[in-house]
Design a protein around this motif. Structure first.
Motif, PDB file in Angstrom:
ATOM      1  N   ARG A   1     -75.987 -11.408  23.015  1.00 53.18           N
ATOM      2  CA  ARG A   1     -75.109 -12.516  22.634  1.00 53.18           C
ATOM      3  C   ARG A   1     -75.260 -12.834  21.150  1.00 53.18           C
ATOM      4  O   ARG A   1     -74.279 -13.072  20.441  1.00 53.18           O
TER       5      ARG A   1
ATOM      6  N   VAL B   1     -72.187 -16.891  31.955  1.00 48.15           N
ATOM      7  CA  VAL B   1     -71.894 -17.676  30.761  1.00 48.15           C
ATOM      8  C   VAL B   1     -72.222 -16.875  29.505  1.00 48.15           C
ATOM      9  O   VAL B   1     -71.418 -16.813  28.560  1.00 48.15           O
ATOM     10  N   LEU B   2     -73.401 -16.254  29.476  1.00 46.62           N
ATOM     11  CA  LEU B   2     -73.784 -15.462  28.311  1.00 46.62           C
ATOM     12  C   LEU B   2     -72.853 -14.274  28.109  1.00 46.62           C
ATOM     13  O   LEU B   2     -72.441 -13.978  26.983  1.00 46.62           O
TER      14      LEU B   2
ATOM     15  N   SER C   1     -69.788 -14.016  29.100  1.00 44.26           N
ATOM     16  CA  SER C   1     -68.490 -14.547  28.658  1.00 44.26           C
ATOM     17  C   SER C   1     -68.498 -14.814  27.157  1.00 44.26           C
ATOM     18  O   SER C   1     -67.519 -14.541  26.459  1.00 44.26           O
ATOM     19  N   GLN C   2     -69.621 -15.336  26.663  1.00 44.67           N
ATOM     20  CA  GLN C   2     -69.733 -15.609  25.233  1.00 44.67           C
ATOM     21  C   GLN C   2     -69.704 -14.325  24.418  1.00 44.67           C
ATOM     22  O   GLN C   2     -69.123 -14.285  23.323  1.00 44.67           O
TER      23      GLN C   2
ATOM     24  N   ALA D   1     -66.107 -13.182  24.480  1.00 42.51           N
ATOM     25  CA  ALA D   1     -65.285 -14.070  23.663  1.00 42.51           C
ATOM     26  C   ALA D   1     -65.494 -13.799  22.175  1.00 42.51           C
ATOM     27  O   ALA D   1     -64.552 -13.887  21.379  1.00 42.51           O
ATOM     28  N   SER D   2     -66.741 -13.477  21.798  1.00 44.39           N
ATOM     29  CA  SER D   2     -67.022 -13.212  20.385  1.00 44.39           C
ATOM     30  C   SER D   2     -66.282 -11.975  19.892  1.00 44.39           C
ATOM     31  O   SER D   2     -66.037 -11.824  18.692  1.00 44.39           O
TER      32      SER D   2
ATOM     33  N   PRO E   1     -63.873 -21.808  22.284  1.00 42.40           N
ATOM     34  CA  PRO E   1     -64.261 -20.743  23.216  1.00 42.40           C
ATOM     35  C   PRO E   1     -63.711 -21.038  24.601  1.00 42.40           C
ATOM     36  O   PRO E   1     -63.445 -22.207  24.928  1.00 42.40           O
TER      37      PRO E   1
END
Length: 212
Positions: A107, A134-135, A137-138, A141-142, A211
């Motif tokens: 991440r 969650v991680l 997804s981040q 998303a990045s 985000p």
């Protein structure tokens, strides 16, 4: 261990040298503190030296906790591929802490493919842990991989996984106020959400993309 937990790596490593100078033999717990201290301060070379010394000099076989410290140390320093090799080559198999440290490093440094592998391993160990999704997804998303973000949401829904609500606190005039996500229990909730909406509108006009 106390120094390492509070990021006081120099003090922790100095005490370690003092300990060895007294003739007391370090054990496996001692080396968790040493490696944690190195990880907190990004002392890659020193951490690698202690990790090798642990077995070569004192005959202490590394446990999952020691490997997790090394994965965390290398990952935070941006050496994600090396951290991945450690996790993948462990004969005892990396545990939740090891794969979790690797996923967090992915991440931090935007490593999608290694992150996917770490997330898959974590899901095998505990597929109900919302932090995995969650991680990941981040990470997606990045890199603006919105289709994968949507896919993860679908997987979470299908598996009945719910994200643990985030909690924040703020001190105003010596009094603490605590908030959960979507919380409306505060006496000034309407005013708070109105202010947040106003901030959000201003952010959007400045080009901020939130985000997912």
């Amino acid at each position: 261990m106390a120094h390492a937990s509070h990021g006081q790596s120099e003090e922790a490593l100095h005490l370690f040298q003092q300990l060895k100078g007294t003739g007391i033999l370090p054990d496996e717990i001692t080396y968790i503190g040493v490696l944690s201290a190195c990880s907190h301060s990004g002392l890659v070379s020193e951490g690698q030296r202690h990790f090798k010394e642990m077995k070569a000099v004192y005959g202490i076989g590394p446990r999952a906790e020691h490997y997790a410290c090394m994965i965390d140390l290398l990952g935070k320093a941006g050496l994600v591929e090396e951290a991945f090799e450690i996790a993948r080559s462990m004969t005892i198999g990396a545990d939740v802490a090891g794969w979790g440290a690797l996923l967090n490093a992915c991440r931090m440094h935007g490593k999608v493919e290694i992150g996917e592998c770490a997330a898959a391993k974590l899901a095998e160990l505990d597929s109900s842990d919302s932090g995995i999704y969650v991680l990941m997804s981040q990470i997606y998303a990045s890199k603006r991989k919105w289709d994968q973000v949507k896919m993860l949401r679908t997987v979470m829904r299908d598996r009945g996984v719910k994200k643990n609500p985030g909690c924040s606190s703020i001190e105003v005039d010596g009094k603490f106020h605590e908030f959960l996500a979507a919380d409306v229990s505060h006496v000034h909730s309407e005013d708070i959400y109105a202010a947040l909406k106003n901030i959000y509108i201003h952010l959007k006009t400045e080009g901020y993309i939130p985000p997912p």
